[in-house]
Design an enzyme around this catalytic site. Structure first.
Site, PDB file in Angstrom:
ATOM      1  CG  ASP A 134      -1.925  -1.192   1.142  1.00  0.00           C
ATOM      2  OD1 ASP A 134      -2.006  -1.502  -0.040  1.00  0.00           O
ATOM      3  OD2 ASP A 134      -2.679  -1.326   2.215  1.00  0.00           O
ATOM      4  CD  GLU A 138       0.537  -0.774   8.851  1.00  0.00           C
ATOM      5  OE1 GLU A 138       0.890  -1.825   9.489  1.00  0.00           O
ATOM      6  OE2 GLU A 138      -0.398  -0.110   9.211  1.00  0.00           O
TER       7      GLU A 138
END
Length: 933
Positions: A134, A138
């Site tokens: 993604d 994170e």
């Protein structure tokens, strides 16, 4: 971040990972399909199998797509995961070497070793590696960890996209980039900061409040918000006031105009906003009406002429809301769909990974040009050109630190699929959430709604009370605009459009209307509403606490940790949450200071932007220093010193107390959090009482606490002897309510025979005969003639029931418990078991329904008391005592419920139809991802 810094971190983390002792792996291989490494193929790694399956559809045979199944490396979560080589180090329990520039100790958990081995195997024959995790902080960190652990010897490319469509994947492949080291460092700093906070502060709670409690940088701030709201409810003093409603009728017309009294005798009539919430006293010069006065005014107005004195018309324009970001999606899904934040994100993740919506963790309201064009095309085709503004609408992010992604949440692709086109492909949750996203996106490119608001003031004589001023208002929507597609908080835009309108008949100044009906109405001021998940998300966002990717996790964590529970949709703190919050507020105030928590988020954003170095900032936070902006010149002693110096000053008993007030004799009464649960106590005396298991803080008033203590004082009262043993029978009170007990507490190996009082019994008046009856249960009724198993009649927390082996059946009430025999029990077990495991016990019998002759009962249900005639169930509103409900009240509640059901197209007594859809396995398959708060 310098090259030297990156090299140092790479070497250290690799060494720590290699030092980890090997253990048996329990990971399940999660390949998208059976593959063998192909010479010259490119390896694409994503986080989840569902995402891998979708991407693989768009790539040719020269690509192998595999999942990492979330994080492959993290700080140790247990002592067993700490490598033997560092186990004796003073910093080992933290998982962060605070003595060596806060170097994190990363390990590959045992359940990820098999997947890591598989990825290494696939990488051996790959020509290049694409890290397609993604695009937020994170995801960037996961990509960095994959590179560090896999140690590829082929080119490594970072591949990012905000939607999973063929075009987006092809564009991402054609324009890869390097791993963003600033984003990685920001995520690592966040992880280290949260580890230091949690691992240093939590032990303080273990020692001073209760073992196994936890603290967290964002978690503790969220708990404080919920506790502060409950404190406001506890301080609240209810006040009563009355007003008058009237119905006016223009002459020669059948129209009815509702109006409300606002002034009387030249003075404004008091409403709820005129009272002090903590004293209940009137704070303005408004006229406070009591019941006799209001009824007298209503009588005086009835039949009097009401003259129009003023008519004010104001046009209004309403703009559509911005496209969804993470927080607004969670809020709206909570309001409209009754989804929790966690459920919303779970469903949204599935929609994203299967190519239906764009990335769901974002705080940007921006839309790409292709998205705007797609939305405008659907407005034109579905609603017509008159609903399409001349220029596209452009939205800008307004939330603090908006940076986690580059586009709002919207349907994926450059041609949006309507919800109906996807009905057969999505399960019910996914369909409803996609429908919400689609409507919000399309509505954002539609014209404004416009209309006219009308306010009218009337004057009418009210006898001895002087002149009364009444008002009414109307609203007419002249052009619905975006409301035709989407109304916030509504599932049916067309129906809600009608609800929004309030059409008044034509009125002019000087016109006289007849006052045909009047009624006096009593009101009570209401305490501040508790937070719901949606309103807590909004509060966190407005205060800058946490970021979009953390909201759902925060809310779930405070519930999982037992600090907060739900009552309906409201978040209610327990008494331990009060104790923890008080300890932190009084001894470590900056750690739960809401502005401090928000500043931490801003600093992390600065690290991500390359404007702040993480290690010096972490050093200041932990050891103290003068680091920061010029305005922050006060000395910071650091977290470690603050904990060690403040621990001795904490009075465990004091922080675990919630003062309630004083008795008539001036003695302090408080709620205390004890080892075996909360209780109320008068000063340090033996006058105490356990609180009921379902007690919530704002319901334990001083009067309630004194009543519990007085009731407990009647406990330990001997009622007589237990015939089989001659031991005394005592009546006692505990956290689950009053009960009777045979013998002392240590009797029968510390498990004396006990039984809860039945409905209608009280500690003050329970008799020996009643106690003996209670102690007959569980009672053997005999042996089932077919199964050969014993049947017993028992009384449980959820009401009376029958048990036979592992099978059970609910009984109607305690009278049924007393009278049931073996023959009836056999018949009961012969009937099919109901789907519900909860037994509704009868609180009161109200009599027969005047029409159907069915018995009306008040039952205690899983979600509170309700009234039923066997066909329709109607909840009893909170604040109304079921014990005072009469037959007429019950009939009104049932009638209102029936009307509501018919409005929803449900015939009372019929089963609610469920939408049957063809569930797509790919739309719901998802591997949970481990996230850092």
């Amino acid at each position: 971040m310098t090259t030297q810094r990156k090299t140092t971190r790479t070497t250290a983390t690799k060494a720590a990972s290699n030092a980890r002792s090997s253990g048996a792996s329990t990971a399940r291989a999660a390949s998208t399909r059976a593959r063998t490494p192909r010479d010259g193929a490119a390896l694409v790694i994503v986080e989840s199998p569902a995402k891998a399956r979708t991407i693989a559809q768009y790539l040719g045979p020269e690509y192998v797509v595999e999942s990492s199944i979330g994080h492959i490396r993290d700080l140790p979560s247990t002592a067993a995961e700490i490598p033997e080589t560092v186990k004796k180090q003073s910093w080992a329990r933290l998982g962060v070497n605070v003595d060596d520039d806060f170097e994190p100790l990363y390990i590959v958990p045992a359940n990820k070793k098999q997947q890591v081995s598989k990825l290494k195997s696939l990488l051996k024959d790959a020509r290049e590696l694409y890290l397609a995790t993604d695009e937020d902080r994170e995801g960037e960190a996961i990509a960095w960890h994959l590179r560090e652990v896999l140690q590829p010897r082929v080119p490594v490319r970072r591949m990012v996209f905000h939607e999973i469509t063929r075009k987006a994947i092809e564009e991402a492949l054609s324009a890869p980039r390097d791993i963003d080291e600033e984003l990685v460092e920001a995520q690592e700093a966040r992880r280290i900061l949260d580890r230091l906070y949690g691992y240093e502060v939590s032990p303080v709670l273990w020692k001073k409040v209760r073992p196994r409690l936890s603290a967290g940088r964002v978690q503790s701030a969220a708990v404080r918000l919920v506790v502060e709201r409950e404190r406001a409810r506890m301080r609240f003093v209810r006040a009563s006031f009355w007003d008058v409603d009237a119905t006016l009728n223009p002459e020669a017309s059948a129209d009815r105009v509702p109006a409300r009294l606002v002034e009387l005798g030249g003075k404004r009539v008091a409403s709820g906003r005129d009272f002090n919430p903590t004293t209940g006293q009137l704070t303005s010069e408004a006229a406070l009406l009591d019941q006799p006065t209001a009824e007298s005014v209503a009588t005086a107005l009835r039949g009097q002429p009401a003259t129009v004195r003023e008519v004010t018309e104001r046009p209004f324009t309403q703009r559509p809301p911005a496209p969804f970001i993470t927080s607004t999606l969670q809020q709206e899904a909570g309001r409209k769909l009754r989804f929790t934040a966690q459920r919303t994100m779970r469903v949204a993740q599935g929609l994203y990974e299967n190519g239906y919506i764009t990335y769901m963790r974002t705080d940007s309201t921006n839309l790409s040009t292709q998205a705007i064009d797609a939305a405008r095309a659907q407005v034109r085709s579905l609603y017509g050109n008159e609903f399409l503004p001349e220029q596209p609408r452009v939205y800008r992010a307004s939330s603090r630190g908006a940076q986690e992604a580059h586009e709002a949440i919207r349907p994926a692709g450059d041609e949006f699929r309507t919800p109906e086109q996807l009905r057969s492909a999505l399960d019910d949750d996914a369909f409803r959430l996609y429908d919400l996203v689609w409507k919000r996106t399309v509505a954002g490119q539609m014209r404004d709604a416009s209309g006219m608001r009308t306010n009218v003031r009337f004057e009418a004589p009210a006898g001895d009370h002087g002149t009364a001023v009444l008002t009414t208002s109307g609203k007419v929507i002249t052009f619905p605009g975006f409301l035709r597609a989407y109304v916030e908080g509504s599932d049916d835009p067309d129906a809600d459009l009608e609800d929004q309108e309030r059409v008044l008949p034509p009125l002019r100044e000087g016109q006289v209307l007849n006052t045909v009906e009047t009624s006096a109405r009593g009101h009570e001021t209401q305490p501040p509403a508790r937070f719901t998940e949606a309103s807590l998300v909004r509060e966190l966002e407005e205060r800058g606490i946490g970021r979009p990717s953390t909201y759902a996790t925060i809310i779930q964590t405070v519930q999982d940790r037992g600090y907060v529970h739900k009552r309906g949709s409201a978040l209610v703190p327990n008494f331990v949450a009060f104790a923890v919050t008080r300890l932190l507020e009084e001894h470590f105030p900056e750690l739960v200071d809401l502005d401090f928590t928000a500043r931490m988020e801003d600093r992390l954003d600065a690290v991500a932007a390359g404007e702040l170095e993480a290690r010096p900032w972490l050093r200041e936070f932990y050891f103290g220093g003068e680091h920061g902006t010029p305005t922050e010149d006060e000395k910071n002693i650091g977290l470690r010193a603050r904990i060690s110096e403040g621990l001795g000053d904490i009075d465990a008993r004091e922080v675990s107390s919630i003062p309630l007030g004083k008795t008539e004799q001036g003695r302090d009464v408080a709620i205390r959090v004890g080892r075996y649960g909360p209780y109320v106590q008068v000063e340090d005396s033996d006058e105490r009482a356990s609180l009921p298991e379902d007690a919530v803080p704002d319901e334990i008033t001083l009067d309630r606490a004194i009543a519990l203590i007085e009731e407990a004082a009647l406990g330990d009262r001997p009622l007589g002897a237990y015939p089989p043993t001659g031991e005394p029978i005592y009546v006692k009170t505990g956290r689950y309510g009053p009960y009777v007990q045979v013998g002392e507490d240590d009797a029968n190996g510390g498990k004396p025979r006990r039984g809860s009082l039945m409905p209608g019994m009280s500690v003050e008046h329970v008799t020996l005969e009643e106690a003996l009856e209670i102690l007959t249960f569980p009672k053997s009724l005999g042996i089932h003639p077919v199964t050969g198993e014993e049947i017993t009649a028992q009384d449980g927390p959820n009401g009376p029931y029958l048990r036979m082996g592992k099978d059970s059946r609910s009984l109607r009430d305690h009278d049924h418990l007393r009278s049931v025999d073996l023959d009836e029990a056999v018949r009961v077990f012969a009937e099919p078991k109901r789907g519900r495991s909860f037994s509704s016990s009868v609180i009161r019998e109200l009599g027969e329904h005047p029409t159907s002759k069915a018995p009306l009962r008040i039952l205690k249900g899983r979600f509170g008391p309700y009234v039923t005639d066997g066909t329709v169930n109607a909840s009893i509103p909170s604040g109304r005592d079921p014990a005072t409900l009469e037959l007429d009240d019950a009939l009104e509640l049932l009638a209102a419920r029936e009307a509501k059901m018919r409005e929803q197209g449900i015939e009372p007594g019929a089963k609610t139809p469920r939408r049957r859809t063809t569930t797509s396995r790919s739309s719901t398959t998802r591997t949970p991802r481990r996230r850092s708060a």
